[in-house]
Structure formats: structure tokens, C-alpha cells
Enzyme design. Structure first.
Site, PDB file in Angstrom:
ATOM      1  N   GLU A  83       0.780  -1.098  -0.041  1.00 20.99           N
ATOM      2  CA  GLU A  83       0.012  -0.052   0.087  1.00 20.99           C
ATOM      3  C   GLU A  83       1.110   1.236  -0.116  1.00 20.99           C
ATOM      4  O   GLU A  83       1.659   1.471   0.824  1.00 20.99           O
ATOM      5  CB  GLU A  83      -1.015  -0.016   1.189  1.00 20.99           C
ATOM      6  CG  GLU A  83      -1.964  -1.038   1.299  1.00 20.99           C
ATOM      7  CD  GLU A  83      -2.764  -0.815   2.495  1.00 20.99           C
ATOM      8  OE1 GLU A  83      -4.032  -1.102   2.280  1.00 20.99           O
ATOM      9  OE2 GLU A  83      -2.492  -0.550   3.716  1.00 20.99           O
ATOM     10  N   CYS A  84       0.621   2.064  -1.033  1.00 27.20           N
ATOM     11  CA  CYS A  84       1.451   3.442  -1.033  1.00 27.20           C
ATOM     12  C   CYS A  84       2.921   3.184  -1.083  1.00 27.20           C
ATOM     13  O   CYS A  84       3.482   2.650  -1.870  1.00 27.20           O
ATOM     14  CB  CYS A  84       1.012   4.450   0.179  1.00 27.20           C
ATOM     15  SG  CYS A  84       1.246   6.019  -0.237  1.00 27.20           S
ATOM     16  N   GLY A  85       3.392   3.586   0.250  1.00 25.34           N
ATOM     17  CA  GLY A  85       4.961   3.309   0.330  1.00 25.34           C
ATOM     18  C   GLY A  85       5.352   2.046  -0.187  1.00 25.34           C
ATOM     19  O   GLY A  85       6.495   1.639  -0.643  1.00 25.34           O
TER      20      GLY A  85
END
Length: 436
Positions: free
Chosen positions: A327-329
Site C-alpha cells: 500500500e502506497c509506500g
């Protein structure tokens, strides 16, 4: 019976978090059990709440969650003496289009729970106008009741007197006024507050905030203003399917952005969670059947991640036979490369073709509704997932099969579709809930 109160303000940056932490610790020091919640999609503040109260805090979100889910989560405060819900942004700030049970505004939670609002007002650069703002917030929406006001960053006794008189004339109670006090300022970075677990002195800072607030705010009057609350049994729980039976979860200063209610829901559904640290060059647990990389700050640790051969090779070996999701990072780390703010390009794990850059920062912020075009751990094709995206990276390349059709809260299609390649998947949004 618990007493419920919502801490809100006209805008962000006024001092909601500091006041919430100070009140929670001050009442805890008096022997009360205090439970906190965070209204809205902020995954940093709940850790501060836990540090202040000794009890885990979770998010409640009217855009992403239905009323049953919110009631289920808030029900954890049944055994507390005081329940504090910290708002996000301004009291009525949400998105333009209604979500599952509201627009994401703190006022939605206020109305659902029936708790009064303790308003934090920063009257810097104004005096009587602060009373006009407070009165406007009090009268803006039926079903939202104002308990009173705490003034923050008051310039002088004369300034305080002017604002107090105006508020009293408007019929609004003033519970206290806080002069400027740099010692209780919480450090910040580009995605918000520096995380609680990164601050060795966080306990002392919260203690000082509690001492300072107790000196300037009538804690007994604030407590009397809270609403007696008899929570109704929730009709349902989270209805969350864990991504696997045994989940290898990356967790350290790089990978820390995951909503506490998601982890609790996974465990409640019978999943086991095995923690590992990519920053410490650890590989995911070989006995796990899925690996999950949350968001965080890969841009601050990209060089170390690139150099940690054991983590990189272990993750690639894991992904040969089992699903890995970021997720994201975490999504960025699953990609081919990440360019940091200094323009240095760092090789990532290469499980996906995604390449991102922080050299030319551009903020991506907002709710996301994703319809899965391919499966990801815990969710099948066609699932509708609600989440929130907040980062400053720019997509250089996103060549793999799109994971989902993603819309923002207005219904507009966005380019951050997520990706799938083999066993690896990733999204830019952080998962909050699945539509039922």
C-alpha cells in the site's frame, strides 16, 4: 456510563491533537479510563492517542464506513469513563459527494453519536471575530451541539479578555485559554506529525501538555459538558476478510501506515500476524501465506532499503509462490525504482514495474473507491474497496496490468490504478473498508 465528547476546530493546525492528548492524559492521571478515537482517515494520530491513554485507538470514517461498522468500533469505549473523538480538518469539512454514511466530516460522527463538540479556537490575528466563527459553527447544522470553547495560542491577558467577552455575549462557554507554549509543540514532517513511535520523549511531552492544560483549562467543567453515553449494540462487525491465515506484515519506521481497525479485524477473523522489519534487513516469515507491506516513508530510507539484500531477496523468493501486496509506500518498494527528494535513484525490489519520484513533489490526497479488475489478497475481482491516498510521489512508470478502476470522491477516474504482476499487487490508497 461513559461520557462522550468530540474535539474539533474551524480548521487544521489549530491544536486539536495536542488538546486531545492533554485532556486524555490529565484525566488518566486522575484515575479515569479514557478511550480515544480519530474521525477521518488519519493513520498517525491513533498511535498518539494510545500513548496518552494506554488504550488502542481506531479511526471512524463516515465516508468509508457504514453506521454498523462505526457503532462496532466505538463500542470499545463501553468500559471507559471518558470517550474522546478527535476530529480532522474543520468541523464540517468533508468531500462534496456523500459516501457510505456521510461525507467524512467530523460533524457526521458528532450527529451519529450525539456527543457535544469541544471547539478549539486559535484567535491569532483576531479578537471578537473568533466569537463570530464559533457562533457560526454552533448554528450551521442541526444535530451538532457545541459544549464550549478552549482558546489556543492567546497572545496576552488583554487579548484573552476581548475574546472571552465576545464569546460570553454569544452565549458560548469558555473552558480555558492557552498561551503560546513551544514546549508542547508536536514535531511535523511532510505527511503530518512525526509518528509517536519515532519520538523517544513522547511520554514526557504529553505529560507536559497535560500539566499545562490542567493549569489553564477547567477540566471539571469540560467533563461535565460531555454527554452521558449508552452505546447501542452494533448490528454487525467489520465484515473484513483477512488477506491470509498467516500474514507477514512489514512494520518499522518505513512501513507504519496501516489502520489499527484493519489489523484488529484480521485478528478477530482468526488470522495470525508475523511482524518483520525490512529496515533491519529481515525477510518475511517463510511460514506465512501472504506478505503485506503498508505505507510509510520509503523516501526517507530508500538507500537502506536498496542496500538490504536479505530483505530484497527474501521478498522476491516469497513472491515466487505466495501473494505480496503493498500500500502506497509499500507499493513503491515493490516497484523497480524510487528517486528521492535529492534526485538520487534507488533500486527497489522489482516485483512490479512501478517507478516513482520525489524529486518533483506533487501531493496526492483524497478518498478512493476502487473496483478491482484483478484479485488482490483478501479480495476478489469486482470487489469495491474504499480507502484514502496521501503521498507526494510522482509516477514515472506504471507499466503492469492495472489492479483496479479507481475513482476519487467526486466520481472522477484517477490514474493511480494500482498494479498486478504475477503474485505481486499494489495500490496507492490505504484500505479502510470494503463495500458490503
Amino acid at each position: 456510563m461513559p461520557a462522550g465528547l468530540v474535539i474539533s476546530a474551524p480548521a487544521s493546525g489549530v491544536g486539536k491533537t495536542t488538546l486531545t492528548l492533554a485532556l486524555a492524559r490529565a484525566w488518566r492521571n486522575r484515575g479515569l479510563n479514557v478511550q480515544c478515537f480519530k474521525s477521518g482517515p488519519d493513520y498517525i494520530d491513533p498511535a498518539f492517542h494510545a500513548a496518552a491513554t494506554g488504550r488502542a485507538s481506531v479511526n471512524v470514517d463516515s465516508w468509508a464506513m457504514d453506521r454498523g461498522t462505526i457503532a462496532h468500533l466505538v463500542g470499545r469505549g463501553t468500559d471507559a469513563d471518558v470517550v474522546l473523538a478527535e476530529g480532522s480538518m474543520g468541523l464540517f469539512d468533508g468531500v462534496a459527494a456523500r459516501g457510505v454514511s456521510g461525507t467524512g466530516a467530523t460533524a457526521d460522527i458528532v450527529e451519529m453519536l450525539g456527543w457535544p463538540v469541544l471547539l478549539v479556537i486559535d484567535p491569532s490575528g483576531q479578537a471578537q471575530t473568533a466569537a463570530a466563527i464559533a457562533a457560526g459553527l454552533r448554528d450551521y447544522r442541526a444535530g451538532v451541539r457545541l459544549a464550549g470553547v478552549v482558546l489556543n495560542r492567546v497572545a496576552s491577558p488583554r487579548h484573552e479578555d476581548l475574546v472571552r467577552r465576545a464569546l460570553n455575549d454569544a452565549g458560548i462557554a469558555v473552558f480555558g485559554a492557552l498561551p503560546r507554549h513551544a514546549e508542547i509543540s508536536l514535531p511535523k514532517r511532510h505527511l503530518g506529525l512525526v509518528q509517536a513511535e519515532e519520538q523517544a520523549e513522547i511520554g514526557k511531552l504529553i505529560d507536559e501538555a497535560a500539566r499545562f492544560v490542567a493549569e489553564h483549562v477547567d477540566l471539571d467543567a469540560v467533563l461535565r459538558s460531555a454527554a452521558s453515553w449508552s452505546p447501542q449494540p452494533a448490528a454487525n462487525g467489520m465484515n473484513v476478510t483477512p488477506p491470509g491465515q498467516r500474514i507477514a506484515l512489514a512494520r518499522d519506521a518505513t512501513f507504519s501506515f496501516i489502520y489499527p481497525h484493519m489489523l484488529e479485524a484480521w485478528r478477530a477473523a482468526g488470522a495470525e500476524i508475523s511482524i518483520f522489519s525490512p529496515l533491519a534487513d529481515e525477510a518475511p516469515d517463510a511460514s506465512a501465506d501472504v506478505c503485506w507491506l503498508p505505507g510509510g516513508y520509503p523516501e526517507l530510507h530508500a538507500g537502506k532499503i536498496a542496500a538490504n539484500a536479505r530483505f530484497r531477496s527474501g521478498l522476491r523468493a516469497f513472491a515466487d509462490t505466495r501473494p505480496v501486496h503493498g500500500e502506497c509506500g509499500g507499493y513503491m518498494v515493490l516497484g523497480t525504482a524510487l528517486t528521492d527528494a535529492d534526485g538520487i535513484r534507488h533500486e527497489m525490489t522489482g516485483l512490479l514495474g512501478l517507478e516513482t519520484s520525489f524529486a518533483k513533489r506533487r501531493m496526492h490526497l483524497g478518498y478512493r473507491l476502487a473496483a478491482l479488475a484483478a484479485p488482490m489478497p483478501g479480495h476478489q475481482v469486482g470487489a469495491r474497496l474504499r480507502g484514502h491516498e496521501f503521498h507526494y510521489s510522482t509516477i514515472v512508470a506504471q507499466p503492469d496490468t492495472p489492479l483496479a478502476v479507481v475513482h476519487d470522491a467526486t466520481g472522477a477516474v484517477i490514474a493511480e490504478t494500482g498494479s498486478r504482476r504475477g503474485q505481486a499487487t499494489g495500490t496507492f490508497f490505504h484500505l479502510i473498508a470494503e463495500d458490503r
